[in-house]
Motif scaffolding. Sequence first.
Motif, mmCIF file in Angstrom:
data_model
loop_
_atom_site.group_PDB
_atom_site.id
_atom_site.type_symbol
_atom_site.label_atom_id
_atom_site.label_comp_id
_atom_site.label_asym_id
_atom_site.label_seq_id
_atom_site.Cartn_x
_atom_site.Cartn_y
_atom_site.Cartn_z
ATOM 1 N N PHE A 156 0.816 -1.216 0.000
ATOM 2 C CA PHE A 156 0.000 0.000 0.000
ATOM 3 C C PHE A 156 0.851 1.268 0.000
ATOM 4 N N THR A 157 2.050 1.196 0.529
ATOM 5 C CA THR A 157 2.967 2.326 0.404
ATOM 6 C C THR A 157 3.344 2.523 -1.058
ATOM 7 N N GLU A 158 3.579 1.414 -1.760
ATOM 8 C CA GLU A 158 3.886 1.493 -3.196
ATOM 9 C C GLU A 158 2.689 2.036 -3.977
ATOM 10 N N ILE A 159 1.490 1.621 -3.585
ATOM 11 C CA ILE A 159 0.284 2.118 -4.261
ATOM 12 C C ILE A 159 0.177 3.632 -4.104
ATOM 13 N N LEU A 160 0.376 4.142 -2.888
ATOM 14 C CA LEU A 160 0.297 5.582 -2.659
ATOM 15 C C LEU A 160 1.326 6.330 -3.492
ATOM 16 N N ASN A 161 2.515 5.766 -3.613
ATOM 17 C CA ASN A 161 3.564 6.414 -4.401
ATOM 18 C C ASN A 161 3.244 6.412 -5.896
ATOM 19 N N ASN A 162 2.502 5.391 -6.355
ATOM 20 C CA ASN A 162 2.217 5.256 -7.786
ATOM 21 C C ASN A 162 0.954 5.972 -8.239
ATOM 22 N N LEU A 163 0.064 6.307 -7.304
ATOM 23 C CA LEU A 163 -1.243 6.853 -7.683
ATOM 24 C C LEU A 163 -1.138 8.121 -8.531
ATOM 25 N N ARG A 164 -0.122 8.936 -8.282
ATOM 26 C CA ARG A 164 -0.023 10.202 -9.021
ATOM 27 C C ARG A 164 0.294 9.978 -10.499
ATOM 28 N N TYR A 165 0.748 8.778 -10.864
ATOM 29 C CA TYR A 165 1.068 8.490 -12.256
ATOM 30 C C TYR A 165 -0.111 7.906 -13.022
ATOM 31 N N TYR A 166 -1.199 7.605 -12.326
ATOM 32 C CA TYR A 166 -2.326 6.930 -12.958
ATOM 33 C C TYR A 166 -3.578 7.801 -12.919
ATOM 34 N N PRO A 167 -4.092 8.205 -14.092
ATOM 35 C CA PRO A 167 -5.342 8.974 -14.091
ATOM 36 C C PRO A 167 -6.527 8.137 -13.612
ATOM 37 N N TYR A 168 -6.401 6.798 -13.716
ATOM 38 C CA TYR A 168 -7.442 5.883 -13.232
ATOM 39 C C TYR A 168 -6.835 5.059 -12.100
ATOM 40 N N ALA A 170 -7.679 2.777 -10.016
ATOM 41 C CA ALA A 170 -7.897 1.339 -9.863
ATOM 42 C C ALA A 170 -6.788 0.532 -10.539
ATOM 43 N N ILE A 171 -6.237 1.045 -11.642
ATOM 44 C CA ILE A 171 -5.156 0.343 -12.335
ATOM 45 C C ILE A 171 -3.918 0.281 -11.453
ATOM 46 N N ALA A 172 -3.635 1.356 -10.720
ATOM 47 C CA ALA A 172 -2.477 1.358 -9.823
ATOM 48 C C ALA A 172 -2.612 0.255 -8.784
ATOM 49 N N TYR A 173 -3.820 0.066 -8.252
ATOM 50 C CA TYR A 173 -4.066 -1.017 -7.289
ATOM 51 C C TYR A 173 -3.818 -2.378 -7.928
ATOM 52 N N LYS A 174 -4.359 -2.580 -9.129
ATOM 53 C CA LYS A 174 -4.268 -3.889 -9.767
ATOM 54 C C LYS A 174 -2.826 -4.231 -10.150
ATOM 55 N N VAL A 175 -2.085 -3.230 -10.621
ATOM 56 C CA VAL A 175 -0.687 -3.474 -11.003
ATOM 57 C C VAL A 175 0.124 -3.924 -9.792
ATOM 58 N N VAL A 176 -0.009 -3.198 -8.679
ATOM 59 C CA VAL A 176 0.792 -3.511 -7.493
ATOM 60 C C VAL A 176 0.321 -4.801 -6.828
ATOM 61 N N LEU A 177 -0.989 -4.956 -6.638
ATOM 62 C CA LEU A 177 -1.492 -6.137 -5.941
ATOM 63 C C LEU A 177 -1.363 -7.400 -6.784
ATOM 64 N N HIS A 178 -1.364 -7.257 -8.099
ATOM 65 C CA HIS A 178 -1.065 -8.410 -8.956
ATOM 66 C C HIS A 178 0.313 -8.971 -8.611
ATOM 67 N N LYS A 179 1.268 -8.075 -8.424
ATOM 68 C CA LYS A 179 2.632 -8.497 -8.101
ATOM 69 C C LYS A 179 2.698 -9.121 -6.712
ATOM 70 N N TYR A 180 1.993 -8.539 -5.748
ATOM 71 C CA TYR A 180 2.087 -9.024 -4.371
ATOM 72 C C TYR A 180 1.283 -10.296 -4.133
ATOM 73 N N THR A 181 0.309 -10.574 -4.991
ATOM 74 C CA THR A 181 -0.443 -11.816 -4.826
ATOM 75 C C THR A 181 0.137 -12.935 -5.682
ATOM 76 N N GLY A 182 1.059 -12.607 -6.584
ATOM 77 C CA GLY A 182 1.761 -13.617 -7.346
ATOM 78 C C GLY A 182 0.914 -14.342 -8.352
ATOM 79 N N GLU A 183 -0.161 -13.692 -8.823
ATOM 80 C CA GLU A 183 -1.029 -14.330 -9.801
ATOM 81 C C GLU A 183 -0.576 -14.020 -11.224
#
Length: 282
Positions: A156-168, A170-183
């Motif tokens: 979630f720290t990574e998500i907060l840091n990345n949010l400013r680069y994403y106009p949408y 939800a994509i920032a959440y999916k990109v980071v959590l995809h990596k952390y869930t290993g799917e």
Amino acid sequence: MAFILATTEVHKVPDTIVSRCQVFNFRKVPDSEMVSRLEDICKSENLAYDPAALGIIAKISEGCVRDAVKYIDQVSILGEVNEAHVTKFLGVASESGIKDFLGHIKNKDREQLFAAITTLVQQGVDLQNFAKQVLMYLDAHLFEDMDFLIYVSHAFTEILNNLRYYPYPAIAYKVVLHKYTGETAAVTVSAPVAAPVAPVVTPAPAAAPVTPPVSAPIASGNNDNTSLWEQVLSRIDRESLQKSLKDHSTVSKIEENTVFVTVINKFTQAALEKQENKAYIE
């Protein structure tokens, strides 16, 4: 004559002013005291309320009574001060919603996790505030499951840091959590990286010989997919291509001499499929 200055952002006051003042720092009001005060206000104003909703307001107010009273006033326009109205009007999530969200991460249930992100968007939850809410929840419950909650705090720290680069967001959440869930995502692009291959270059007259961008082979005995992909990215000297792949791609699996790269952003997929870039990475 004396002047009294009040601020919640003392760091913005010039040092030349602060050095000439007697500074008194007031502590934040604890959540329990805040909830008690909000209950008194609701009773005096004949407002129906839900204690859980007051708890949410107390947390997002971060110890500021003025903000908490303002939120009560705003939510009361909808009628009862309950969790549904607090979520709808203030764009925040309930504690039960946060628990469910963390449960999906712990279970590595990517389908339910992404569905929960969509639900948060549909409910009007501010995803930046949601990330802050989750971090506050992790801090309050850290000793319940320390290893997992610390692991999630990095996400979630990574998500907060990345949010400013994403106009949408939800994509920032999916990109980071995809990596952390290993799917593994549905879109895959294969690119062999077993050995360095020099790009095809048409020499210009009297031009110096072109040095291949990959100067040494990557160790093939490394079974750590993430580490392998990081090695590849570190050798890309095209900044825009390197950043795009770093933020939106990961290695899902390796079979023999083929690496399967997962990309979540369509622009990154197009860049990776471009023959010039593929040859450059190889």
